[in-house]
Design an enzyme around this catalytic site. Structure first.
Site, mmCIF file in Angstrom:
data_model
loop_
_atom_site.group_PDB
_atom_site.id
_atom_site.type_symbol
_atom_site.label_atom_id
_atom_site.label_comp_id
_atom_site.label_asym_id
_atom_site.label_seq_id
_atom_site.Cartn_x
_atom_site.Cartn_y
_atom_site.Cartn_z
ATOM 1 C CE LYS A 171 -4.291 -1.082 0.448
ATOM 2 N NZ LYS A 171 -5.260 -0.981 -0.645
HETATM 3 N N1 PMP Z 1 -4.129 -7.699 1.406
HETATM 4 C C1 PMP Z 1 -3.946 -6.787 2.366
HETATM 5 C C2 PMP Z 1 -3.253 -7.221 3.619
HETATM 6 C C3 PMP Z 1 -4.393 -5.480 2.220
HETATM 7 O O1 PMP Z 1 -4.198 -4.577 3.197
HETATM 8 C C4 PMP Z 1 -5.068 -5.140 1.029
HETATM 9 C C5 PMP Z 1 -5.596 -3.746 0.888
HETATM 10 N N2 PMP Z 1 -6.944 -3.615 1.240
HETATM 11 C C6 PMP Z 1 -5.251 -6.126 0.051
HETATM 12 C C7 PMP Z 1 -4.758 -7.387 0.267
HETATM 13 C C8 PMP Z 1 -6.003 -5.849 -1.231
HETATM 14 O O2 PMP Z 1 -5.364 -4.900 -2.009
HETATM 15 P P1 PMP Z 1 -6.214 -3.880 -2.873
HETATM 16 O O3 PMP Z 1 -6.873 -2.920 -1.905
HETATM 17 O O4 PMP Z 1 -5.236 -3.194 -3.747
HETATM 18 O O5 PMP Z 1 -7.246 -4.634 -3.620
#
Ligand code: PMP
Length: 476
Positions: free
Chosen positions: A68
């Site tokens: 992130k």
């Molecule tokens: N895994 C984790 C641990 C996350 O924090 C996130 C973010 N919400 C995701 C997967 C999914 O990523 P995205 O938000 O880019 O779909």
């Protein structure tokens, strides 16, 4: 499915800069320059039963320990370019986790304040970590509707209205989220696999990682299959299959960071070829396995991604090359996925041995009594701790036991027993069992006469296991 031509040129302009974020040098001017260019690591054991090689894009190498960081800084870049935030301004977002970390890093490097709203469901550690990075964290109640003025959505929206020079990030609908992955994550994977990737597997939440990375890779090779990993309790899988946003699909679940109960704007339906749902248990068990077998200390959603890939293994062939994104670091989950008690409480661990059972009980003080103490003291201890048996000690060694059953028999005959020394009325010590003993063998030790056994842990400490503990663990 290939991306239709009509979708080829859109949303990603005008912020499109196809360049890796990390400059090619040995020292960096700021921690932000260390974001990106994470390693692609071959998995050797957890995917050994699959027909083709599987590589993990290990995103915890980013400075905020998650993927992130990439989108947090990209969203900030775009907000600055668009004049949405000015020097000294305040970043506002509803987050407790990875996005908050990335934004907090950006705020430090560029001189902004951060206010995050989160729910009281989140662990205190997560809140404390964000505070350590200088963020103000407002904890809001979980059990209120999003429209309620106390909800974390409402509070962050209100703060954004009230605080001058503040910027409400909204990672769900902020398209700079997916752009970050289109510009960085996708090209990195394409280069690292020298264009040989055939399948991308991504646990998905806001959709940023899935859409940005998947779209870039499909533009390089339309045959690449993009598989999204979702949680049961999320409406995304049904939406992908039918186009319908069905609230009947929505129920609460435990896996963190993936699945949604609405459709964030970062999704483009055509990018994913398939959505696969994974249970909370399978994700958690697999995360622990990845850590143990590969030495890669992953977060919960990495477990879901590999568990989902196993569910789809019949679709793979030996010439394929799979890349799975590992979103974040296991340290965020030490109180959960990596805590035996938490896992056992949810029925996520199969309890087979005395060692498994002990792991799930957490820290409990073993109540003991000295041989020279009075029986009345033993009775007081039983009342105080609500226990039925107490090991008796002399000079640090266990020499016997007092049990409710034994005392009852003796006191019926002679009430004065309560003034006797424990040594005069004690029974034989409780049996001591090995940690490796299977629970189905415990019946040899726990019976009508014996309501409990003792087990010594690896550090030499004794623990008591009662009938109740065993019934409780086996009934989960
Ligand atoms: N895994 C984790 C641990 C996350 O924090 C996130 C973010 N919400 C995701 C997967 C999914 O990523 P995205 O938000 O880019 O779909």
């Amino acid at each position: 499915m290939p991306i239709p031509a009509s979708l080829k040129f859109f949303t990603f302009a005008p912020y499109f800069k196809r360049k890796a974020m990390t400059p090619d040098k040995k020292v960096y001017d700021s921690i932000l320059q260390t974001i990106g260019n994470t390693p692609l690591v071959r998995l050797n054991k957890v995917t050994a039963s699959l027909p083709c090689p599987v590589y993990a894009k290990v995103e915890y190498f980013n400075p905020g320990n998650s993927i992130k960081d990439r989108m947090a800084i990209k969203m900030l870049d775009v907000a600055e370019e668009q004049g949405l935030i000015k020097p000294g301004g305040t970043i506002i977002e509803g987050t407790s986790g990875n996005t908050g970390m990335g934004l907090a890093l950006g705020a430090i490097a560029r001189g902004y304040k951060c206010i995050f709203t989160t729910t009281d469901k989140q662990s205190k550690e997560k809140v404390d970590i964000l505070k350590a990075f200088g963020a103000e964290v407002i904890v809001c109640p979980t059990d209120v509707e999003p429209e309620d003025p106390r909800s974390y959505y409402s509070v962050s929206a209100r703060l954004a209205r009230e605080i001058p020079n503040s910027w409400y990030v909204n990672q769900y609908d902020n398209l700079a989220n997916r752009d970050a992955h289109y510009e960085q994550t996708g090209p990195e994977i394409w280069e690292q696999t020298e264009g040989k990737i055939t399948h991308l597997v991504v646990a998905t939440g806001t959709g940023g990682t899935l859409t940005g990375t998947g779209k870039y890779l499909k533009e390089q090779n339309p045959d690449i299959q993009v598989w999204a990993i979702d949680s049961y309790g999320s409406l995304l899988t049904k939406w992908h299959r039918t186009g319908e946003l069905d609230m009947n699909e929505v129920h609460s679940y435990i896996t963190e960071g993936i699945g949604e109960d609405f459709l964030p704007k970062n999704y483009i339906r055509e990018v994913a070829d398939h959505f696969e749902q994974v249970t909370d248990k399978d994700g958690a068990v697999m995360a622990r396995k990845i850590t143990k077998d590969e030495g890669i200390f992953v977060g919960y959603s990495a477990g879901s991604a590999i568990a989902g890939l196993h569910q789809l293994k019949d679709r793979l062939k030996p010439t394929d090359l799979v890349v799975v994104i590992f979103h974040d670091h296991g340290s965020r989950y030490v109180g959960k996925v990596y805590n035996d008690e938490w896992m056992l409480d949810r029925g996520f661990l199969d309890v087979e041995t005395v060692r498994d059972l002990l792991g799930g009980l957490g820290r409990r003080r073993l109540v003991t009594i000295d041989e020279d103490a009075k029986v009345s003291q033993a009775i007081d201890l039983m009342k105080k701790y609500d226990i039925e048996q107490i090991p008796v000690m002399r000079d640090g060694e266990i020499t016997g036991s007092v049990t409710q059953v034994g005392l009852f028999k003796r006191m019926i005959d002679n009430y004065e027993v309560k003034d006797f020394n424990v040594a005069d009325v004690m029974d034989a010590p409780l049996p001591v069992v090995e940690l490796s003993l299977r629970l189905d063998r415990l019946g040899n030790f726990i019976n009508k006469e014996n309501g409990a056994v003792l087990a010594k842990d690896d550090s030499g400490q004794y623990h008591i296991l009662t009938k109740y503990d065993i019934i409780n663990a086996l009934s989960k």
